[in-house]
Design a protein around this motif. Structure first.
Motif, PDB file in Angstrom:
ATOM      1  N   UNK A 269     -13.210  19.089  41.254  1.00  0.00           N
ATOM      2  CA  UNK A 269     -13.346  20.329  42.025  1.00  0.00           C
ATOM      3  C   UNK A 269     -14.749  20.915  41.939  1.00  0.00           C
ATOM      4  N   UNK A 270     -15.625  20.346  41.078  1.00  0.00           N
ATOM      5  CA  UNK A 270     -16.978  20.895  40.898  1.00  0.00           C
ATOM      6  C   UNK A 270     -17.755  21.016  42.214  1.00  0.00           C
ATOM      7  N   UNK A 271     -17.747  19.978  43.100  1.00  0.00           N
ATOM      8  CA  UNK A 271     -18.535  20.106  44.331  1.00  0.00           C
ATOM      9  C   UNK A 271     -18.096  21.285  45.204  1.00  0.00           C
ATOM     10  N   UNK A 272     -16.874  21.769  45.020  1.00  0.00           N
ATOM     11  CA  UNK A 272     -16.368  22.832  45.899  1.00  0.00           C
ATOM     12  C   UNK A 272     -16.686  24.246  45.423  1.00  0.00           C
ATOM     13  N   UNK A 273     -17.244  24.395  44.219  1.00  0.00           N
ATOM     14  CA  UNK A 273     -17.547  25.772  43.783  1.00  0.00           C
ATOM     15  C   UNK A 273     -19.037  26.071  43.944  1.00  0.00           C
ATOM     16  N   UNK A 274     -19.341  27.348  43.945  1.00  0.00           N
ATOM     17  CA  UNK A 274     -20.714  27.796  44.123  1.00  0.00           C
ATOM     18  C   UNK A 274     -21.580  27.340  42.952  1.00  0.00           C
ATOM     19  N   UNK A 275     -22.840  27.062  43.269  1.00  0.00           N
ATOM     20  CA  UNK A 275     -23.843  26.618  42.281  1.00  0.00           C
ATOM     21  C   UNK A 275     -23.760  27.434  40.980  1.00  0.00           C
ATOM     22  N   UNK A 276     -23.555  28.730  41.139  1.00  0.00           N
ATOM     23  CA  UNK A 276     -23.521  29.661  40.000  1.00  0.00           C
ATOM     24  C   UNK A 276     -22.401  29.327  39.002  1.00  0.00           C
ATOM     25  N   UNK A 277     -21.336  28.674  39.473  1.00  0.00           N
ATOM     26  CA  UNK A 277     -20.172  28.453  38.598  1.00  0.00           C
ATOM     27  C   UNK A 277     -19.902  26.996  38.290  1.00  0.00           C
ATOM     28  N   UNK A 278     -20.803  26.109  38.746  1.00  0.00           N
ATOM     29  CA  UNK A 278     -20.588  24.677  38.481  1.00  0.00           C
ATOM     30  C   UNK A 278     -20.582  24.382  36.978  1.00  0.00           C
ATOM     31  N   UNK A 279     -21.527  24.989  36.236  1.00  0.00           N
ATOM     32  CA  UNK A 279     -21.599  24.724  34.791  1.00  0.00           C
ATOM     33  C   UNK A 279     -20.312  25.127  34.090  1.00  0.00           C
ATOM     34  N   UNK A 280     -19.778  26.293  34.465  1.00  0.00           N
ATOM     35  CA  UNK A 280     -18.546  26.766  33.823  1.00  0.00           C
ATOM     36  C   UNK A 280     -17.419  25.764  34.038  1.00  0.00           C
ATOM     37  N   UNK A 281     -17.346  25.209  35.256  1.00  0.00           N
ATOM     38  CA  UNK A 281     -16.266  24.268  35.569  1.00  0.00           C
ATOM     39  C   UNK A 281     -16.485  22.923  34.872  1.00  0.00           C
ATOM     40  N   UNK A 282     -17.735  22.479  34.825  1.00  0.00           N
ATOM     41  CA  UNK A 282     -18.045  21.223  34.130  1.00  0.00           C
ATOM     42  C   UNK A 282     -17.699  21.359  32.646  1.00  0.00           C
ATOM     43  N   UNK A 283     -18.057  22.513  32.054  1.00  0.00           N
ATOM     44  CA  UNK A 283     -17.786  22.719  30.627  1.00  0.00           C
ATOM     45  C   UNK A 283     -16.279  22.796  30.367  1.00  0.00           C
ATOM     46  N   UNK A 284     -15.530  23.440  31.280  1.00  0.00           N
ATOM     47  CA  UNK A 284     -14.064  23.465  31.118  1.00  0.00           C
ATOM     48  C   UNK A 284     -13.517  22.037  31.075  1.00  0.00           C
ATOM     49  N   UNK A 285     -14.069  21.168  31.940  1.00  0.00           N
ATOM     50  CA  UNK A 285     -13.649  19.769  31.948  1.00  0.00           C
ATOM     51  C   UNK A 285     -14.115  19.021  30.698  1.00  0.00           C
ATOM     52  N   UNK A 286     -15.286  19.407  30.182  1.00  0.00           N
ATOM     53  CA  UNK A 286     -15.783  18.768  28.945  1.00  0.00           C
ATOM     54  C   UNK A 286     -14.852  19.059  27.777  1.00  0.00           C
ATOM     55  N   UNK A 287     -14.353  20.303  27.729  1.00  0.00           N
ATOM     56  CA  UNK A 287     -13.457  20.688  26.637  1.00  0.00           C
ATOM     57  C   UNK A 287     -12.218  19.788  26.629  1.00  0.00           C
ATOM     58  N   UNK A 288     -11.602  19.595  27.807  1.00  0.00           N
ATOM     59  CA  UNK A 288     -10.398  18.753  27.854  1.00  0.00           C
ATOM     60  C   UNK A 288     -10.755  17.272  27.697  1.00  0.00           C
ATOM     61  N   UNK A 289     -11.971  16.896  28.130  1.00  0.00           N
ATOM     62  CA  UNK A 289     -12.392  15.498  27.963  1.00  0.00           C
ATOM     63  C   UNK A 289     -12.584  15.160  26.485  1.00  0.00           C
ATOM     64  N   UNK A 290     -13.285  16.041  25.770  1.00  0.00           N
ATOM     65  CA  UNK A 290     -13.509  15.823  24.334  1.00  0.00           C
ATOM     66  C   UNK A 290     -12.154  15.788  23.615  1.00  0.00           C
ATOM     67  N   UNK A 291     -11.256  16.680  24.024  1.00  0.00           N
ATOM     68  CA  UNK A 291      -9.924  16.702  23.405  1.00  0.00           C
ATOM     69  C   UNK A 291      -9.164  15.410  23.706  1.00  0.00           C
ATOM     70  N   UNK A 292      -9.277  14.898  24.931  1.00  0.00           N
ATOM     71  CA  UNK A 292      -8.530  13.669  25.245  1.00  0.00           C
ATOM     72  C   UNK A 292      -9.059  12.504  24.407  1.00  0.00           C
ATOM     73  N   UNK A 293     -10.384  12.463  24.185  1.00  0.00           N
ATOM     74  CA  UNK A 293     -10.939  11.433  23.295  1.00  0.00           C
ATOM     75  C   UNK A 293     -10.307  11.532  21.910  1.00  0.00           C
ATOM     76  N   UNK A 294     -10.254  12.745  21.358  1.00  0.00           N
ATOM     77  CA  UNK A 294      -9.721  12.890  20.004  1.00  0.00           C
ATOM     78  C   UNK A 294      -8.215  12.630  19.941  1.00  0.00           C
ATOM     79  N   UNK A 295      -7.490  12.967  21.023  1.00  0.00           N
ATOM     80  CA  UNK A 295      -6.047  12.665  21.021  1.00  0.00           C
ATOM     81  C   UNK A 295      -5.799  11.160  21.055  1.00  0.00           C
ATOM     82  N   UNK A 296      -6.661  10.434  21.772  1.00  0.00           N
ATOM     83  CA  UNK A 296      -6.529   8.976  21.795  1.00  0.00           C
ATOM     84  C   UNK A 296      -6.766   8.406  20.400  1.00  0.00           C
TER      85      UNK A 296
END
Lengths: 259, 259
Positions: free
Chosen positions: A31-58
């Motif tokens: 969904x990152x391409x669909x949000x305004x430039x100002x909020x892309x980082x927030x959305x990428x970081x939200x995804x990083x949090x769940x990505x890092x967690x999925x690595x550790x759950x594996x």
């Protein structure tokens, strides 16, 4: 010693948490391409949090399956390879400061206040986790005193974070013009606090008379549920805020991105 | 005990299902940039459903191969490691609410009705799966009564979902101006209901006199076919709707995205 059913419950919960974290990550990042430039980082970081967690759950899933072996129908034995619970703390050391930063990034704060709040909350949360970990090693009933000492130590930065989320950031929340956005931001603050309050409760399961294999299963289950709410649930709320704010910005009143 | 042929049938079906789910996922996600902003979320979620399913089919495949070992030409023995059928239920807990949400997202509903329908259908489907699972553990012929109790319990939310899909959403379907789109949406509703109706039938295989290893093979085969229709088939219909609606929107009458 853990039973076959207990083993399977933890095995299933770790796999389920991995799938949930990974699915959330993909949704947030796509969904990152669909949000305004100002909020892309927030959305990428939200995804990083769940990505890092999925690595550790594996990793936890693999560590869990390697710690036990089936010796027959419904019978288990320890392999000698220990289940590495430190993965949770390494995960939190990365994801908890990021979680606080993603909240700050979608709030209406002056740039310098964003930076100072992100710094102090980041340091407080790292301290909370670093202090909490040593206490996690006191598991047997005769040395729960040590677990209490570290629990109290970690509660101090924890209470500072809760106070900042609920009171310190209140002015910024109230300054949101759109009532729907204000409601979503309040939702993020409250869900974060509610989910986080479960961690110190799970932590003291061994002091509540839950011992042995029941404590192991209870802790794994409790932390997994709390992780799903605080990472996936809050991440999806953050997404809704970024979409709502992006639509509001579409009419041309552009601002520079925060991060 | 399962025969070599039976083992191979399940092994092949689980592998085939994984390949089908993964291929559908990639197609759906690669088409996201080509649909209108309003329908990107629906297409991403359709791909998430097949992605989550492909993860669980891979896990089931591995669990199946680890549960048995070849002891000689066409001879099999149990390894002691149990086949973990709970993967299906964890999959459904995530994918069934998402499937209903993807249907809601391509329908012509006011934003607040979309939200309330997505919520009630999501809760009903999660309840259906949570109630169905305990019954799945009653497999031997002398305790099928328990299986019936949970079957009936899960059928109540199931019937509510079917009723909502076929009747409750009928006005929204009829309000579609384009007859081709209306036909596609009706297709989604009917295929979902038809595919879903097979699950409760597979569930009662053991009560229909199919027992022992035949029941295990029949259940795995039946659920896999139903999964492919309801996830890949319905996902591809959803894709066609998003493409048709995106083309219709190209003429400039933009609306805000739903999710």
């Amino acid at each position: 010693m853990i039973s076959g059913t207990q083993f399977t419950i933890v095995y299933d919960v770790l796999s389920f948490s991995f799938a949930t974290m990974m699915a959330t990550t993909i949704f947030l990042w796509m969904r990152v391409p669909s949000v305004h430039e100002k909020y892309k980082s927030a959305l990428i970081i939200s995804g990083l949090v769940t990505f890092i967690a999925s690595y550790h759950y594996l990793r936890m899933f693999n560590s869990w399956t390697e710690a036990y072996e089936w010796t027959g129908e419904g019978e288990l034995a320890k392999t000698g390879s220990p289940f590495n619970d430190a993965y949770r703390y390494m995960d939190w050391l990365l994801t908890v400061p990021l979680l606080l930063i993603e909240i700050i990034l979608v709030m209406k704060l002056p740039a310098d206040e964003s930076k100072s709040k992100a710094t102090t909350l980041g340091i407080a949360s790292a301290a909370m986790i670093a202090i909490g970990y040593p206490g996690e090693l006191f598991m047997s009933e005769d040395n729960l005193g040590g677990r209490w000492v570290y629990w109290i130590g970690a509660m101090l930065p924890f209470l500072y974070i809760v106070q900042t989320l609920l009171v310190g950031l209140n002015d910024a929340t109230q300054s949101e013009a759109d009532p729907a956005v204000r409601k979503l931001i309040k939702g993020v603050q409250w869900w974060t606090v509610i989910a986080w309050c479960t961690y110190p409760v799970v932590y003291i399961f061994p002091m509540m008379g839950i011992s042995g294999s029941n404590a192991i299963v209870g802790i794994q289950l409790g932390y997994s549920v709390s992780d799903i709410i605080s990472k996936c649930g809050v991440g999806l709320l953050i997404y809704q805020i970024t979409i709502a704010k992006s639509l509001a910005l579409k009419n041309g009143n552009e601002e520079t991105p925060l991060l």
